[in-house]
Design a protein around this motif. Structure first.
Motif, short mmCIF file in Angstrom:
data_model
loop_
_atom_site.label_atom_id
_atom_site.label_comp_id
_atom_site.label_asym_id
_atom_site.label_seq_id
_atom_site.Cartn_x
_atom_site.Cartn_y
_atom_site.Cartn_z
N LEU A 216 48.53 4.85 4.92
CA LEU A 216 47.29 4.72 5.76
C LEU A 216 46.27 4.13 5.13
CD1 LEU A 216 47.23 8.43 7.48
CD2 LEU A 216 48.27 6.24 8.36
N VAL A 217 46.04 4.34 3.89
CA VAL A 217 45.03 3.63 3.15
C VAL A 217 45.05 1.82 3.08
CG1 VAL A 217 44.07 3.32 0.55
CG2 VAL A 217 44.76 5.52 1.61
N GLU A 218 46.49 1.68 2.78
CA GLU A 218 46.92 0.16 2.95
C GLU A 218 46.43 -0.12 4.44
OE1 GLU A 218 48.69 -3.19 1.64
OE2 GLU A 218 48.37 -1.20 0.59
N MET A 219 46.42 0.64 5.46
CA MET A 219 45.80 0.18 6.72
C MET A 219 44.35 -0.02 6.97
SD MET A 219 48.62 2.29 9.19
CE MET A 219 50.17 2.19 9.34
N GLY A 220 43.71 0.74 6.01
CA GLY A 220 42.34 0.79 5.92
C GLY A 220 41.49 2.11 6.09
N LEU A 221 42.37 3.13 6.25
CA LEU A 221 41.88 4.37 6.64
C LEU A 221 40.80 4.78 5.55
CD1 LEU A 221 42.67 7.15 8.28
CD2 LEU A 221 43.41 8.08 6.26
N ASP A 222 39.71 5.24 6.22
CA ASP A 222 38.26 5.60 5.26
C ASP A 222 38.33 7.00 4.71
OD1 ASP A 222 36.76 3.28 5.66
OD2 ASP A 222 37.10 3.51 7.67
N GLY A 223 39.13 7.96 5.47
CA GLY A 223 38.92 9.50 4.97
C GLY A 223 39.83 10.38 5.62
N ILE A 242 44.77 14.50 -3.29
CA ILE A 242 45.41 13.22 -3.05
C ILE A 242 44.23 12.29 -2.54
CG2 ILE A 242 48.03 13.64 -2.97
CD1 ILE A 242 47.82 14.15 -0.16
N ALA A 243 43.46 12.93 -1.82
CA ALA A 243 42.15 12.26 -1.06
C ALA A 243 41.14 11.66 -2.30
CB ALA A 243 41.30 13.16 -0.53
N ARG A 244 41.18 12.27 -3.42
CA ARG A 244 40.37 11.92 -4.52
C ARG A 244 41.05 10.70 -5.28
NH1 ARG A 244 38.22 16.75 -5.70
NH2 ARG A 244 40.28 17.53 -6.40
N GLN A 245 42.60 10.79 -5.36
CA GLN A 245 43.12 9.71 -5.86
C GLN A 245 43.14 8.33 -5.13
OE1 GLN A 245 47.53 10.26 -5.81
NE2 GLN A 245 47.12 12.50 -6.46
N PHE A 246 42.78 8.43 -3.87
CA PHE A 246 42.60 7.30 -2.96
C PHE A 246 41.37 7.02 -2.83
CE2 PHE A 246 46.85 8.50 -1.95
CZ PHE A 246 47.69 7.11 -2.37
N LYS A 247 40.27 7.86 -3.40
CA LYS A 247 38.71 7.60 -3.12
C LYS A 247 38.44 7.74 -1.77
CE LYS A 247 37.71 5.06 -7.40
NZ LYS A 247 39.10 5.08 -7.91
N LEU A 248 38.98 8.66 -0.91
CA LEU A 248 38.82 8.85 0.34
C LEU A 248 37.50 9.63 0.84
CD1 LEU A 248 42.37 9.12 1.74
CD2 LEU A 248 40.97 7.14 2.05
N LEU A 249 36.92 9.46 1.80
CA LEU A 249 35.54 10.21 2.23
C LEU A 249 36.25 11.41 2.94
CD1 LEU A 249 33.93 7.44 4.35
CD2 LEU A 249 33.15 8.20 2.25
N VAL A 250 35.50 12.43 2.88
CA VAL A 250 35.89 13.76 3.49
C VAL A 250 34.96 14.12 4.72
CG1 VAL A 250 35.78 16.23 2.99
CG2 VAL A 250 36.73 14.63 1.26
N SER A 251 35.65 14.92 5.74
CA SER A 251 34.74 14.88 6.93
C SER A 251 35.49 16.22 7.58
CB SER A 251 35.04 13.72 8.00
OG SER A 251 34.48 14.20 9.20
N GLY A 252 34.78 16.60 8.55
CA GLY A 252 35.21 17.94 9.36
C GLY A 252 34.43 18.36 10.63
N GLY A 253 34.98 19.34 11.06
CA GLY A 253 34.11 19.86 12.25
C GLY A 253 35.06 21.17 12.77
N THR A 254 34.68 21.54 13.72
CA THR A 254 35.36 22.74 14.46
C THR A 254 36.24 22.65 15.41
OG1 THR A 254 33.57 23.22 16.01
CG2 THR A 254 33.49 24.43 13.86
N ASP A 255 36.28 21.31 16.08
CA ASP A 255 37.36 21.00 16.99
C ASP A 255 37.10 21.88 18.20
OD1 ASP A 255 39.16 19.37 18.16
OD2 ASP A 255 40.79 20.00 16.82
N GLN A 256 35.87 22.31 18.52
CA GLN A 256 35.53 23.26 19.50
C GLN A 256 35.95 22.40 21.09
OE1 GLN A 256 32.94 26.47 20.03
NE2 GLN A 256 35.21 26.33 18.80
N HIS A 257 36.68 23.42 21.73
CA HIS A 257 37.15 23.10 23.24
C HIS A 257 36.29 24.16 23.89
CE1 HIS A 257 40.19 20.70 21.00
NE2 HIS A 257 40.42 20.03 22.31
N GLY A 258 36.13 25.22 23.45
CA GLY A 258 35.34 26.37 23.95
C GLY A 258 35.98 27.26 25.02
N TRP A 259 37.31 26.98 25.27
CA TRP A 259 38.07 27.88 26.45
C TRP A 259 38.17 29.24 25.77
CZ3 TRP A 259 38.39 25.31 30.92
CH2 TRP A 259 38.11 24.13 30.82
N LYS A 260 38.49 29.62 24.52
CA LYS A 260 38.85 30.87 24.39
C LYS A 260 37.40 31.51 24.05
CE LYS A 260 43.06 30.78 22.11
NZ LYS A 260 43.60 29.94 20.78
N ASP A 261 36.80 31.20 23.18
CA ASP A 261 35.69 31.93 22.57
C ASP A 261 34.20 31.39 22.76
OD1 ASP A 261 36.31 29.89 20.87
OD2 ASP A 261 36.55 31.22 19.05
#
Ligand SMILES: [Zn+2]
Length: 292
Positions: A216-223, A242-261
């Motif tokens: 994926l990094v070869e394809m240009g993935l950023d993080g 492994i992200a560190r080995q490839f110097k990748l960015l880190v991201s995140g979120g709650t993936d909220q859809h809101g149906w359950k809670d």
């Protein structure tokens, strides 16, 4: 209040399979002091377009974003689950290539849903794409199908609905868009490409390996999306290494859809201003390289 992060970069609205409108989410975020938000609807940025003027009024930074539905390419390094999601941040949603993608992707999801409806019909539960779109004209998702199915009164128990749909979905083709095309398009429109919740790609016996990431990094993935309800602490440690080995960015979120809670979990993944700043810096560097 202090356990709410200042950013949430993975949220779904009514423009894909989320329960809440961009306005409802932004108002909630404003009340909770969440300053940076990204709507990562599946395969379109209409939630961003609808939300932008509201975010500006509320003083929230709304990052133009998307979650692409893709398939893992046929290659020497296969993966257990072919369905792969790629997140794009800081994308130019008015770029002609992106507008063309949105149209094609909507057709693709409609085709797959039509096939699923035909299978259900064959199983003795007549269903049409139109009935699914009546639940949400913006996006015919699996949950909307389930709601339409239940509305028709075929079965009363939700668990039974889920089982029938699961059976009908067996070996349904994946999205036509590949992960490679997603990364390429994100870069073409000035964005940053992040692999969504990497743990969902592999089963217990087929861990996401450095070889997968190298490709994926070869394809240009950023993080990598390392902060997500489906990435537990041990997976995060493993992936961080492994992200560190490839110097990748880190991201995140709650993936909220809101149906359950509802929206209660909004901002509950520890996304720091530094992470957002690093994504922004990569985006700016790319714009600079392109001479824009
Ligand atoms: Zn998502």
């Amino acid at each position: 209040m202090h356990d709410t992060a200042s950013a949430d970069l993975h949220i779904h609205t009514t423009y894909s399979d989320g329960k809440f409108t961009p306005e409802q989410i932004l108002r909630y975020a404003a009340k909770r002091g969440i300053q940076t938000v990204a709507f990562t609807d599946h395969d379109n940025a209409n939630g961003y377009r609808a939300g932008l003027p509201i975010a500006q009024r509320l003083g929230i930074e709304l990052i133009p974003a998307i979650e692409f539905t893709c398939h893992w390419p046929h290659c020497d390094i296969p993966i257990e689950d072919d369905d792969t999601d790629v997140l794009g941040y800081f994308i130019n949603v008015e770029h002609p290539a992106f507008l063309a993608f949105e149209q094609t992707a909507f057709q693709d999801v409609c085709e797959r849903m039509t096939e699923l409806c035909e299978r259900l019909t064959q199983l003795g539960y007549p269903m049409t794409l139109q009935e699914v779109l009546a639940e949400n004209p913006h996006y015919p998702g699996g949950l909307h199908l389930a709601h339409a199915f239940q509305r028709k009164g075929y079965v009363s128990e939700w668990q039974e609905v889920v089982q029938i749909l699961h059976r009908a979905k067996d070996h349904l083709r994946s999205a036509t868009f590949s992960i490679y095309q997603a990364i390429e398009l994100v870069h073409q429109i000035g964005g940053i490409a992040i692999l969504a919740h990497p743990t969902t790609l592999t089963g217990q016996h087929n861990r996401f390996r450095p070889e997968h990431l190298a490709m994926l990094v070869e394809m240009g993935l950023d993080g990598l999306e390392l902060y997500h309800p489906r990435v537990d602490a041990s997976a995060r440690r493993y992936l961080s290494d492994i992200a560190r080995q490839f110097k990748l960015l880190v991201s995140g979120g709650t993936d909220q859809h809101g149906w359950k809670d509802g929206l209660r979990r909004l901002g509950k993944e520890p996304i720091t201003p530094d992470m957002v700043a690093a994504l922004r810096a990569r985006h700016a560097a790319r714009q600079y390289q392109k001479g824009e």
